[in-house]
Design a protein around this motif. Sequence first.
Motif, PDB file in Angstrom:
ATOM      1  N   LYS A 248      54.568  68.934   7.422  1.00  0.00           N
ATOM      2  CA  LYS A 248      55.550  67.967   7.308  1.00  0.00           C
ATOM      3  C   LYS A 248      56.272  67.624   8.786  1.00  0.00           C
ATOM      4  CE  LYS A 248      57.779  68.514   2.577  1.00  0.00           C
ATOM      5  NZ  LYS A 248      58.328  69.098   2.254  1.00  0.00           N
ATOM      6  N   ILE A 252      56.274  64.751  11.876  1.00  0.00           N
ATOM      7  CA  ILE A 252      57.127  64.646  12.348  1.00  0.00           C
ATOM      8  C   ILE A 252      57.614  64.319  14.023  1.00  0.00           C
ATOM      9  CG2 ILE A 252      59.436  65.112  13.136  1.00  0.00           C
ATOM     10  CD1 ILE A 252      59.983  66.243   9.537  1.00  0.00           C
ATOM     11  N   ASP A 257      61.151  61.196  14.552  1.00  0.00           N
ATOM     12  CA  ASP A 257      61.863  61.128  13.808  1.00  0.00           C
ATOM     13  C   ASP A 257      62.916  62.127  13.615  1.00  0.00           C
ATOM     14  OD1 ASP A 257      63.519  60.740  12.305  1.00  0.00           O
ATOM     15  OD2 ASP A 257      61.928  59.833   9.819  1.00  0.00           O
ATOM     16  N   ALA A 260      64.492  63.213  10.388  1.00  0.00           N
ATOM     17  CA  ALA A 260      63.893  64.431   9.435  1.00  0.00           C
ATOM     18  C   ALA A 260      62.973  66.018  10.222  1.00  0.00           C
ATOM     19  CB  ALA A 260      62.578  63.978   9.546  1.00  0.00           C
ATOM     20  N   PHE A 261      63.653  66.043  11.368  1.00  0.00           N
ATOM     21  CA  PHE A 261      63.189  67.133  12.716  1.00  0.00           C
ATOM     22  C   PHE A 261      64.714  67.756  11.919  1.00  0.00           C
ATOM     23  CE2 PHE A 261      64.371  69.464  16.188  1.00  0.00           C
ATOM     24  CZ  PHE A 261      62.594  70.605  16.598  1.00  0.00           C
TER      25      PHE A 261
END
Length: 361
Positions: A248, A252, A257, A260-261
């Motif tokens: 994921k 990112i 993003d 999201a990080f």
Amino acid sequence: MTEQQFIPKAYSNTIENGKVTWESPSNIALVKYWGKKKDQIPENPSISFTLNNCKTITTLTFSKNEHASDFEFEVFLDGEKKDDFKPKIETFFKRVEGYLPFLKHYKFKIETKNTFPHSSGIASSASGMSALALCLMSIEKQLATEITESFFNQKASFLARLGSGSACRSIEGDLIVWGQSNAIDGSSDLFGVKYPYKVHENFKEYQDTILLVDKGEKQVSSTVGHNLMHNHPYAKNRFQQAHDNLEKLKLILESGDLDAFIALIESEALTLHAMMMTSMPYFILMKPNTLEIINKIWKFRQETGLHISFTLDAGANVHVLYPKNESFEVLEFIKNELVAYCQNAHYICDQIGFGAKQLTM
Ligand code: DP6
């Protein structure tokens, strides 16, 4: 890639004596290494930011000692003899001897210092072990001049790992992956590799301000903590989660993003500590002020919309992470609201760095 490739053939050169100095940084993991097999083979892949300011500087002086039957070395920290460091280094020498057959043919003086206070609770094993591994590689390079730069770095990381797992992520920068992952080409359990994919501008010069909440000796060492992952009820899921999180994170890092990080790295930090709390025996390394800081960060983020976040290593200190262009506001907030929770108001400003440097031959 196997261990065999790090066993050298007969050396082409001889050398009587010399001196090398390396400075090597600390690193902070985003996806955490927690759980290992023998000799620091990790149970899951991890990825870290290499730091810039927190580092160890090590000078290794060596001279021929042809007939020695054992390792001969002395260790100094800040100019003072440190015999209590010797057992750890002796263990390290034993582990790497097969890969550095010259070790018993020289006697060594190891002089080391850190740019951060020794009792700051900042782990010096990553920077310390990587600096020593690099000094040893510089000697090997003089004995085998054909060694290439990429092999040099790979073997330095391999040796550093045998000293302390996370140390293998301190040789280069700025993002290092260690541990086999299907998502990362070239990744290996044996050594760290530079993250090979595109990284969005948002993560360039990312800032890490380390809040020193507790400078005391940890009650439970990382090595003991790692071992408690054996037979841990959640181990299997945790190792799978780390694999998934790395995958994921790759998306990112590419998209930039930040929300999201933040969600991913804060979850990693809290999961690490959740593993400690659910081990048997269980333990807690966070302190009340660690939680105060985390809650303040969450409130400030909600109020301002700034991209401040935190991660933790195996201790009570908090690494506050944020993009460079938000530094002014975040540092004001740290000074006004978070420093009160630090021991003696102590914090260290750091940022992403690019790896170790040789200071002298
Ligand atoms: C929580 O590398 O210090 O910081 O391999 O036993 O020396 P040993 O442990 P160490 O463990 C570091 C654990 C961590 C997470 C991380 O850095 O990935």
